[in-house]
Enzyme design. Structure first.
Site, mmCIF file in Angstrom:
data_model
loop_
_atom_site.group_PDB
_atom_site.id
_atom_site.type_symbol
_atom_site.label_atom_id
_atom_site.label_comp_id
_atom_site.label_asym_id
_atom_site.label_seq_id
_atom_site.Cartn_x
_atom_site.Cartn_y
_atom_site.Cartn_z
ATOM 1 N N PRO A 64 0.799 -1.236 0.000
ATOM 2 C CA PRO A 64 0.000 0.000 0.000
ATOM 3 C C PRO A 64 0.830 1.284 0.000
ATOM 4 O O PRO A 64 0.494 2.239 -0.706
ATOM 5 C CB PRO A 64 -0.822 -0.101 1.292
ATOM 6 C CG PRO A 64 -0.404 -1.331 1.981
ATOM 7 C CD PRO A 64 0.454 -2.145 1.092
ATOM 8 N N LYS A 65 1.913 1.308 0.739
ATOM 9 C CA LYS A 65 2.714 2.535 0.827
ATOM 10 C C LYS A 65 3.401 2.840 -0.499
ATOM 11 O O LYS A 65 3.375 3.972 -0.987
ATOM 12 C CB LYS A 65 3.746 2.403 1.946
ATOM 13 C CG LYS A 65 4.465 3.692 2.277
ATOM 14 C CD LYS A 65 5.692 3.861 1.437
ATOM 15 C CE LYS A 65 6.370 5.195 1.748
ATOM 16 N NZ LYS A 65 7.552 5.376 0.883
ATOM 17 N N VAL A 66 4.041 1.831 -1.075
ATOM 18 C CA VAL A 66 4.749 2.027 -2.343
ATOM 19 C C VAL A 66 3.750 2.370 -3.453
ATOM 20 O O VAL A 66 4.012 3.249 -4.290
ATOM 21 C CB VAL A 66 5.591 0.783 -2.694
ATOM 22 C CG1 VAL A 66 6.125 0.861 -4.113
ATOM 23 C CG2 VAL A 66 6.740 0.641 -1.710
ATOM 24 N N CYS A 86 2.947 5.984 -3.241
ATOM 25 C CA CYS A 86 4.051 6.815 -3.734
ATOM 26 C C CYS A 86 4.061 6.846 -5.253
ATOM 27 O O CYS A 86 4.246 7.906 -5.863
ATOM 28 C CB CYS A 86 5.398 6.300 -3.221
ATOM 29 S SG CYS A 86 5.694 6.692 -1.490
#
Length: 297
Positions: A220-222, A225
């Site tokens: 989810p974080k990547v 980004c």
DNA sequence: ACACAGGGTCAGC
DNA sequence: GCTGACCCTGTG
């Protein structure tokens, strides 16, 4: 906005909402070096440029007016009114007031999607100086040479097919550690159109996220980004260690480390501009050493 | 010296 | 959902 050509440079006059330091040192981009004179040399979009501030003017060296119009206008998100954006965000609360004042001149770049995919796969559980080195080594290994600048050969970020066909041995030389197989697998998934980077732009945010998370090493974080820095998705709200810090410090009733809940809370507080709010707060938190030297602001 | 963490993700419960 | 391991490398 007054933009003129001067020799081999393009000059943007009165660019008070354009501060190279805040643009490049906020973690959205890895292919820059800060020169001794304080300017930034940047490789992007198969070009190399040097960006510096001279009073209120921005000087982009090694750049034609045609390139500025075709490439850098979009790359630097020049069509957006950042003064108005900062004003809007500053009205949310005192933390955004401080962060948007601190980082006047920050802009969110519109970078290449594939470069974002690989760069942020490398970023996982990693440190920014090492991420930069790995991306540079990858570009030198299989990126197109784009000429010398300041006495140094520069290499474009490699193509999908180039990355997909790197040997295990060469990949080891990039020193990305456990991320090496993720890079190889993801590049091949993109090459075979199992995941189509070009069509994610047409998908609703949630669907685009899920599509990107099919890639190896993309959680989810990547994914956030990639969507924020590659596809200008303003709602994308990457939750990393720094966001966890400032969300817990300022925006959560009780300490929480669950990324899903933190992200939900972020979008609840910051609305459809969550990505911008995240960038200002992230950068301010990091630069002021939140959690190390005590609470910032 | 040597533990520790760094713009997380994945596999195994 | 939650936990631990994960390749490296700069830092204290």
């Amino acid at each position: 906005m007054d933009i003129i050509q001067q020799g081999n440079s393009v000059v943007i006059r009165n660019a008070v909402e354009f501060e190279p330091r805040h643009i490049f040192e906020n973690g959205q981009c890895f292919r820059w070096t800060r020169e001794d004179d304080g300017s930034y040399t940047v490789v992007a979009m198969k070009r190399v440029i040097n960006v510096r501030k001279d009073g209120d003017d921005v000087i982009i060296d090694n750049c034609s007016m045609a390139d500025f119009n075709d490439i850098w206008y979009s790359y630097f998100d020049m069509g957006r009114d950042y003064a108005a954006l900062r004003k809007e965000l500053s009205q949310i609360d005192s933390h955004l007031m401080a962060a948007t004042e601190f980082a006047q001149g920050l802009r969110i770049l519109r970078q290449d999607m594939f470069e974002m995919v690989i760069s942020f796969i490398i970023s996982a559980n990693n440190q920014i100086p090492r991420i930069k080195k790995s991306v540079d080594r990858l570009s030198e290994l299989c990126g197109e040479p784009i000429g010398e600048y300041r006495g140094q050969m520069r290499y474009a970020f490699p193509s999908v097919s180039a990355v997909a066909s790197i040997s295990e041995e060469n990949l080891a030389a990039i020193k990305v550690g456990f991320r090496a197989p993720y890079i190889l697998k993801s590049a091949n998934m993109i090459l075979s159109r199992e995941v189509d980077l070009e069509s994610t732009g047409n998908l609703p945010y949630e669907d685009a996220c899920n599509e990107l998370m099919k890639l190896a090493g993309v959680g989810p974080k990547v994914a956030d980004c990639i969507l924020l820095f590659g596809d200008a998705r303003e709602i994308a709200f990457p939750v990393d260690t720094w966001v966890i810090k400032f969300m817990n410090e300022y925006y959560l009733e009780q300490s929480d480390k669950n990324m899903k809940r933190i992200k939900k809370r972020g979008i609840e507080v910051f609305g459809d501009k969550a990505g911008f709010a995240q960038q200002y707060l992230f950068y301010h938190a990091r630069e002021s050493g939140l959690g190390k030297k005590g609470p910032a602001v």
